[in-house]
Design an enzyme around this catalytic site. Structure first.
Site, PDB file in Angstrom:
ATOM      1  N   LYS A 130       5.777  -1.847   1.911  1.00  0.00           N
ATOM      2  CA  LYS A 130       5.122  -1.986   3.217  1.00  0.00           C
ATOM      3  C   LYS A 130       5.013  -3.446   3.622  1.00  0.00           C
ATOM      4  CE  LYS A 130       0.750  -0.979   5.576  1.00  0.00           C
ATOM      5  NZ  LYS A 130      -0.636  -0.500   5.410  1.00  0.00           N
ATOM      6  N   GLN A 131       4.629  -4.294   2.675  1.00  0.00           N
ATOM      7  CA  GLN A 131       4.392  -5.698   2.983  1.00  0.00           C
ATOM      8  C   GLN A 131       4.567  -6.531   1.720  1.00  0.00           C
ATOM      9  OE1 GLN A 131       0.162  -4.571   3.796  1.00  0.00           O
ATOM     10  NE2 GLN A 131      -0.273  -6.611   3.021  1.00  0.00           N
ATOM     11  N   GLU A 174       0.814  -1.219   0.000  1.00  0.00           N
ATOM     12  CA  GLU A 174       0.000   0.000   0.000  1.00  0.00           C
ATOM     13  C   GLU A 174       0.848   1.268   0.000  1.00  0.00           C
ATOM     14  OE1 GLU A 174      -3.914  -1.891   2.231  1.00  0.00           O
ATOM     15  OE2 GLU A 174      -2.327  -0.963   3.424  1.00  0.00           O
TER      16      GLU A 174
END
Length: 770
Positions: free
Chosen positions: A601-602, A488
Site C-alpha cells: 500500500k505504501q 497496511e
C-alpha cells in the site's frame, strides 16, 4: 484520475458547473486558518449532493465505537472533529423563487481558490424557472489575522428583469456528521437569538461539554450604496436569521457583506462566550470587509515569503506544490500546543480529524524548515502532555513499568481507533514520535528540549519496545511478532523489518539522550530517573542485549531487506501487471485477497531506508528501491513522496519526477478516487519533502546542512527556503548553477554538492554545476 481543474500558478480554477464534481470541489477549494475551517459548500441553498462541513479546531466528540465483534483492549469510542453550526448560509430569492444551482440553468460558472491571498471566489449566471437571469459573484475568507472571524461578500446582479430580491443570512445548528457511527446528532442548542442586522447561536456538545458560540452581523448595499432595510427576524429551535428584501432593477447589483465570529470554550469562559462572540463580530463589522481582507492578504504574503517554492517552466508542478503548501499553512499555525494536524485537516470527516503518526513522520520536516522552531516544539509538547495516557494505553494491552504506547488515533492521548490490526499492531507509530524529537533537535540544536520534555517520552517508548520483543530460542535472536507495518495490506505478520529497525534505533537514541542530559543537567537527570523509577543497570543491559541481537529478515541471495518473514512466499506479481480497472485494489478486491498478495500500500521497508539512510550505502538503497517500487501501489497518500525522495537519491530523476507529480497532484487530480471525502493534508508535507529533500537533496549530518540538488528536465529552475538553527536560507537550482542566499542569521557552514562552504550573513554563494 479526474482532471477537470485548470492549470494556474497561483489559483485552483474550476470552469463550468458539473454536479458530479461538486463534492470533490468542496474538498479541494476548502478554507481554513488554523482555528477553524470549512469545505467549499455554497452559501445559497443547494439541494444536490453536498457535504456541508464547518469544523473548529480542538472541538470533538467521543462517538461510541461500532464494531461487529468486541475484543479486549478496544477503545470505547472513536473521536471525531464535529461538523459545527453553519454560519455561511445566505438564502437568495428572486421574485419569490429560491436560488438553487441544482434546480436552475447555470452558465459561466467559475470557482477560484486564490492561494496567494487565501480567498475563495465564485461567479456564475443562473436562469430561474420563470426566465429571470442573475449574475452572482461571491468572495469569502477565514481571517488568519483574527482567527475567530470569517467574512463573505455576496453580490447578485439582475440581468434581464425588474423585480424583488431577498437575502436571508442565517446561522444553523441543526447539523450532523456524515461519519456518525450511530447517525446521531452531537449538539444541544443553548441559545438562539436574532435581532435587526444580527443573530447569535450557542450550542454545546452532548459529551465533553464543548461550547461553540457564533455571532453574525451583516450590511446590505445596492450599487455601492448602503441600504437601511427592516429585516424579518426569525428565531427557531436551532436556527436564527434575518430576511431583507428590496426592489431590484435590470443592471442593479444587490450585495450583502456577512461577518461571523466563531468562538469555542477552548479559548473562552462559557459564561462569557456569548458576550465575547458579540464583541468579536461587532469589531469585524466595524472594521469592514475591505480592511479585514487587506490585512488577511498581507498576512498570507508573509506566510508565502517564508514557505513558497517556485518552479519555473512547469505550471502543473508549480500549481501543485503551492496547493500543498497552502493547505498546510491554513490547517496548522503552531500557536496552540493543544492542537495537532488531522489527516484531512478541516476538509472532511474521514479519520475523524484526529492525530495520527503522520504528524511526526511527515509534517514535522515541513514546519521545521518553514516556520519558527516554536511551531514544531508545540507539536512535540502535544505528545509530551499525553505521555501518561500513552502509558495507560500500554497498560490496557498488558505492558508494565511505565512502558508507553502512543495511540494510532487520538484527540487527548487516549487510543480511539477501533480496528484491531491498527490499534494493537501498527506500533511503529511509537518510533515516529521518537524520531520527531531527534529530528527537531538536529535541526534546531535545542538540546535543552530533552531535559524539559523529551527524555521521559523516549524512555517510555523504549520501555515499550523492550517488552514488545521476545527471545526466540529457534533463531537465537529477539523477534517482534504480530505486527502491522506501514504497509497496511499486511496484518499480523512477524518481524516487520521497518518496525524492528525503528525499535532498535529508539533504544539507541534514548541512551544518547540520557547521556546528554546526565552530562549537562545532572539534577534534572536524577529527577527523571527517580520519577520513572528507572533501574539504570538492569534496563540498559536489557536494551543493549536486544539491540545486539535483534532479528531482521533479509533475502540472503539479493541482500534485500524483507518486509517481513515469508514475504517471498507470496506470488511476486508487479503493480504494472495489474489491470487498471481494479485500481485501487482496496475498492475492488476482498481483504483476504489483498492480504495474500505481495502488493504494498505504501512505503514500508523504504520508509526505514529513508529515515536511516546514513546507515546504508547507495547500492543497498538502490537495490531495495528497485525491488519494492514495482510492488508498491501507492494507494496511501503517504507513499509516493518517500519513493520520490529515494528515487532522487539513487539518481532516477525521471522516476522521482513522476512520483512527485503523483504526490503533489494526488487531490487536485483525484488519483485514488476519494477526494470527495476530504484532502490528504498530512501527506502534503511529504510533497514538500519530495522537492526539498528529494530534488534539493537536503540532509542534516553532524550538525551541518547538506544540499545535493538535481533538477528534472521539465523545469528551468526551482527555489525553496529552509530555516536551520537561526538561519533562513534561500536555495535556487537551475541546470547550470546552484545558489544559496543567507537571508537571516549569522555566518553558516554547509555542504553544497560535494564541497564545504561558509556563507556569511546577508550574503550569497553561487556555484556552477558540473
Amino acid at each position: 484520475m479526474n482532471e477537470y481543474l485548470k492549470y494556474d500558478e497561483w489559483c485552483i480554477i474550476e470552469e463550468g458547473f458539473k454536479p458530479e464534481n461538486h463534492r470533490a470541489s468542496e474538498s479541494i477549494f476548502s478554507l481554513g486558518n488554523g482555528n477553524m475551517g470549512q469545505r467549499a459548500m455554497f452559501e445559497e441553498t443547494y439541494s444536490g449532493k453536498t457535504l456541508q462541513g464547518t469544523y473548529i479546531a480542538g472541538v470533538y466528540y467521543p462517538d461510541k465505537t461500532r464494531v461487529g465483534w468486541w475484543k479486549n483492549g478496544y477503545p470505547e469510542y472513536f473521536a471525531k472533529v464535529l461538523n459545527a453550526p453553519n454560519w455561511i448560509g445566505i438564502d437568495v430569492k428572486i421574485n419569490g423563487e429560491m436560488l438553487d444551482l441544482a434546480k436552475c440553468k447555470v452558465s459561466e460558472f467559475v470557482r477560484t481558490l486564490n492561494m496567494q491571498e487565501g480567498v475563495l471566489m465564485r461567479s456564475f449566471v443562473a436562469e430561474m424557472s420563470n426566465g429571470n437571469q442573475i449574475k452572482v459573484d461571491t468572495k469569502r475568507f477565514l481571517s488568519i489575522v483574527t482567527s475567530e472571524v470569517g467574512a463573505i461578500r455576496y453580490s447578485v446582479t439582475a440581468l434581464n428583469f425588474d423585480g424583488k430580491i431577498s437575502f436571508n443570512p442565517y446561522l444553523d445548528a441543526d447539523v450532523a456528521n456524515e461519519d456518525s457511527n450511530y447517525d446521531e446528532k452531537f449538539w444541544d442548542v443553548l441559545l438562539c437569538k436574532s435581532g435587526k442586522g444580527e443573530a447569535i447561536i450557542t450550542a454545546k456538545t452532548k459529551k465533553l461539554d464543548f461550547h461553540v458560540c457564533i455571532g453574525m452581523k451583516y450590511d446590505v448595499y445596492k450599487d455601492g450604496q448602503k441600504q437601511e432595510l427592516a429585516p424579518s427576524v426569525i428565531e427557531e429551535a436551532k436556527y436564527v436569521s434575518n430576511t431583507v428584501e428590496s426592489d431590484i432593477r435590470k443592471g442593479e447589483e444587490f450585495t450583502i457583506y456577512k461577518y461571523a465570529g466563531v468562538l469555542s470554550s477552548l479559548n473562552h469562559n462559557k459564561e462569557e462566550i456569548q458576550a465575547d462572540a458579540q464583541n468579536v463580530v461587532a469589531e469585524a463589522c466595524n472594521k469592514g470587509y475591505d480592511a479585514l481582507l487587506n490585512e488577511h492578504v498581507a498576512a498570507w504574503a508573509d506566510k508565502w515569503a517564508n514557505s513558497d517554492i517556485t518552479i519555473e517552466g512547469d505550471v502543473a508542478a508549480q500549481q501543485a506544490i503551492r496547493f500543498n503548501i497552502f493547505q498546510l499553512n491554513q490547517t496548522y499555525t503552531g500557536e496552540d500546543e493543544r492542537l495537532n494536524i488531522g489527516p484531512k485537516g478541516f476538509t472532511g470527516e474521514k479519520y475523524g480529524g484526529s492525530t495520527y503518526w503522520d504528524t511526526e513522520a511527515y509534517c514535522v520536516p515541513f514546519y521545521l524548515s518553514t516556520s519558527k522552531p516554536e511551531v514544531t516544539r508545540n507539536l512535540l509538547i502535544y505528545r509530551h502532555k499525553q505521555l501518561q495516557k500513552a502509558i495507560e494505553n500500554a497498560e490496557k494491552l498488558g505492558f508494565t513499568n511505565g512502558a508507553a504506547l502512543y495511540p494510532m488515533v487520538t484527540m487527548n492521548g487516549e487510543e480511539c481507533h477501533n480496528e484491531w490490526e491498527i490499534t494493537f499492531e501498527e506500533i511503529h507509530r511509537n518510533g515516529a514520535i521518537a524520531f520527531a524529537i531527534y529530528n527537531y533537535i538536529r535541526h534546531t540544536d535545542d538540546k535543552d528540549y530533552l531535559a524539559e520534555f523529551g527524555l521521559d517520552v523516549l524512555i517510555g517508548i523504549s520501555r515499550f519496545w523492550s517488552q514488545r520483543v521476545n527471545y526466540s530460542e529457534a533463531k537465537k535472536k529477539y523477534v517482534m511478532l504480530g505486527v502491522t507495518g506501514p504497509n497496511e495490506y499486511e496484518n499480523n505478520i512477524n518481524n516487520n523489518w521497518y518496525t524492528s529497525t525503528i525499535a532498535n534505533w529508539c533504544m539507541e537514541y534514548t541512551q544518547e539522550a540520557m547521556a546528554h542530559v546526565k552530562e549537562t543537567n545532572s539534577g534534572r537527570f536524577a529527577e527523571i530517573m527517580d520519577n520513572l523509577k528507572f533501574d539504570f543497570e538492569k534496563e540498559i543491559a536489557k536494551w543493549n542485549d536486544i539491540i545486539d541481537n535483534m532479528y531482521y529478515p533479509v533475502d540472503e541471495e539479493t541482500g534485500v531487506f524483507l518486509q517481513q518473514d515469508g514475504y517471498l512466499d507470496k506470488e511476486q506479481i508487479l503493480a504494472a501487471d495489474l489491470d487498471p480497472k481494479v485500481r485501487p485494489i482496496n475498492q475492488h478486491w476482498s481483504w483476504d485477497r489483498i492480504l495474500r498478495s505481495c502488493f504494498i500500500k505504501q512505503a514500508d521497508v523504504l520508509q526505514g531506508v529513508y529515515l536511516f539512510e546514513d546507515q546504508f550505502d547507495e547500492e543497498t538503497i538502490k537495490k531495495n528501491y528497485q525491488f519494492y517500487e514495482p510492488r508498491t501501489l501507492h494507494e496511501s497518500s503517504l507513499s509516493p513522496c518517500i519513493h520520490s525522495i529515494l528515487a532522487s537519491k539513487i539518481g532516477d530523476i525521471e522516476g522521482a519526477y513522476d512520483l512527485y507529480l503523483r504526490t503533489s497532484r494526488l487531490d487536485i487530480d483525484d488519483y485514488n478516487h476519494e477526494v470527495h471525502e476530504g484532502l490528504h493534508i498530512t501527506s502534503m508535507a511529504g510533497t514538500w519533502m519530495s522537492i526539498v529533500e528529494g530534488f534539493g537533496g537536503m540532509r542534516v549530518s553532524n550538525g551541518q546542512l547538506i544540499f545535493k540538488p538535481l533538477i528534472p528536465k521539465e523545469w528551468k529552475s526551482y527555489s525553496f527556503k529552509v530555516r536551520f538553527r537561526g538561519n533562513l536560507l534561500n536555495v535556487r537550482v537551475s541546470a547550470d548553477e546552484v545558489g544559496v542566499i543567507n537571508e537571516e542569521g549569522e555566518d553558516i557552514s554547509l555542504f553544497l554538492i560535494d564541497d564545504e562552504y561558509v556563507i556569511e550573513k546577508n550574503s550569497s554563494l553561487v556555484i556552477e554545476r558540473a
